[in-house]
Design a protein around this motif. Sequence first.
Motif, PDB file in Angstrom:
ATOM      1  N   VAL A  20       0.840  -1.204   0.000  1.00  0.00           N
ATOM      2  CA  VAL A  20       0.000   0.000   0.000  1.00  0.00           C
ATOM      3  C   VAL A  20       0.875   1.255   0.000  1.00  0.00           C
ATOM      4  O   VAL A  20       0.610   2.206  -0.747  1.00  0.00           O
ATOM      5  CB  VAL A  20      -0.962  -0.010   1.209  1.00  0.00           C
ATOM      6  N   SER A  21       1.921   1.256   0.797  1.00  0.00           N
ATOM      7  CA  SER A  21       2.805   2.416   0.875  1.00  0.00           C
ATOM      8  C   SER A  21       3.429   2.730  -0.483  1.00  0.00           C
ATOM      9  O   SER A  21       3.425   3.883  -0.926  1.00  0.00           O
ATOM     10  CB  SER A  21       3.896   2.189   1.915  1.00  0.00           C
ATOM     11  N   PHE A  22       3.967   1.716  -1.150  1.00  0.00           N
ATOM     12  CA  PHE A  22       4.599   1.947  -2.448  1.00  0.00           C
ATOM     13  C   PHE A  22       3.580   2.366  -3.505  1.00  0.00           C
ATOM     14  O   PHE A  22       3.874   3.216  -4.350  1.00  0.00           O
ATOM     15  CB  PHE A  22       5.374   0.711  -2.901  1.00  0.00           C
ATOM     16  N   ALA A  23       2.386   1.800  -3.456  1.00  0.00           N
ATOM     17  CA  ALA A  23       1.345   2.202  -4.407  1.00  0.00           C
ATOM     18  C   ALA A  23       0.966   3.666  -4.204  1.00  0.00           C
ATOM     19  O   ALA A  23       0.828   4.428  -5.178  1.00  0.00           O
ATOM     20  CB  ALA A  23       0.120   1.299  -4.262  1.00  0.00           C
ATOM     21  N   LEU A  24       0.807   4.073  -2.955  1.00  0.00           N
ATOM     22  CA  LEU A  24       0.462   5.468  -2.677  1.00  0.00           C
ATOM     23  C   LEU A  24       1.628   6.407  -2.994  1.00  0.00           C
ATOM     24  O   LEU A  24       1.413   7.518  -3.497  1.00  0.00           O
ATOM     25  CB  LEU A  24       0.021   5.630  -1.221  1.00  0.00           C
ATOM     26  N   LEU A  25       2.843   5.966  -2.746  1.00  0.00           N
ATOM     27  CA  LEU A  25       4.001   6.783  -3.098  1.00  0.00           C
ATOM     28  C   LEU A  25       4.080   6.956  -4.615  1.00  0.00           C
ATOM     29  O   LEU A  25       4.346   8.059  -5.108  1.00  0.00           O
ATOM     30  CB  LEU A  25       5.288   6.161  -2.553  1.00  0.00           C
ATOM     31  N   ALA A  26       3.815   5.890  -5.356  1.00  0.00           N
ATOM     32  CA  ALA A  26       3.806   5.986  -6.820  1.00  0.00           C
ATOM     33  C   ALA A  26       2.736   6.966  -7.291  1.00  0.00           C
ATOM     34  O   ALA A  26       2.962   7.759  -8.214  1.00  0.00           O
ATOM     35  CB  ALA A  26       3.578   4.604  -7.440  1.00  0.00           C
ATOM     36  N   HIS A  27       1.583   6.933  -6.664  1.00  0.00           N
ATOM     37  CA  HIS A  27       0.507   7.872  -7.000  1.00  0.00           C
ATOM     38  C   HIS A  27       0.935   9.303  -6.688  1.00  0.00           C
ATOM     39  O   HIS A  27       0.654  10.239  -7.452  1.00  0.00           O
ATOM     40  CB  HIS A  27      -0.768   7.505  -6.242  1.00  0.00           C
ATOM     41  N   THR A  28       1.620   9.490  -5.579  1.00  0.00           N
ATOM     42  CA  THR A  28       2.111  10.810  -5.188  1.00  0.00           C
ATOM     43  C   THR A  28       3.034  11.382  -6.257  1.00  0.00           C
ATOM     44  O   THR A  28       2.991  12.573  -6.558  1.00  0.00           O
ATOM     45  CB  THR A  28       2.871  10.719  -3.838  1.00  0.00           C
ATOM     46  N   LEU A  29       3.870  10.521  -6.837  1.00  0.00           N
ATOM     47  CA  LEU A  29       4.872  10.982  -7.800  1.00  0.00           C
ATOM     48  C   LEU A  29       4.268  11.503  -9.099  1.00  0.00           C
ATOM     49  O   LEU A  29       4.982  12.097  -9.910  1.00  0.00           O
ATOM     50  CB  LEU A  29       5.878   9.861  -8.087  1.00  0.00           C
TER      51      LEU A  29
END
Length: 106
Positions: free
Chosen positions: A41-50
């Motif tokens: 979840v963290s990496f998915a949300l970080l990718a969305h942030t980028l």
Amino acid sequence: MGYLSLVGAIAAEVAATTAMKYSDGFSRPAPALLTALGYLVSFALLAHTLKTVSIGTAYAIWSGAGTAAIALLGLVLFGEGLGPAKIAGMLLIVAGVVVLNMGGAH
């Protein structure tokens, strides 16, 4: 919206790291599963942030806030020490994030 995703990414990463501590070296299945899901979840949300936040700024905030939060949770949940060196380190992390953000404001 990017910074809201970043807050979620930080929360998921902190939860995953905390669950990892409770997993006892991945020998306890429930916390181990929470660790894997939290990082996913963290990496998915970080990718969305980028999509909307620069990579340097997003990563600095994500890693810095996560590191500081885990240090504080270590103190509260696991009785880890909080000496002058840890305090100085957390202050340096915050200062680094601020400086990176100031540099990207042009």
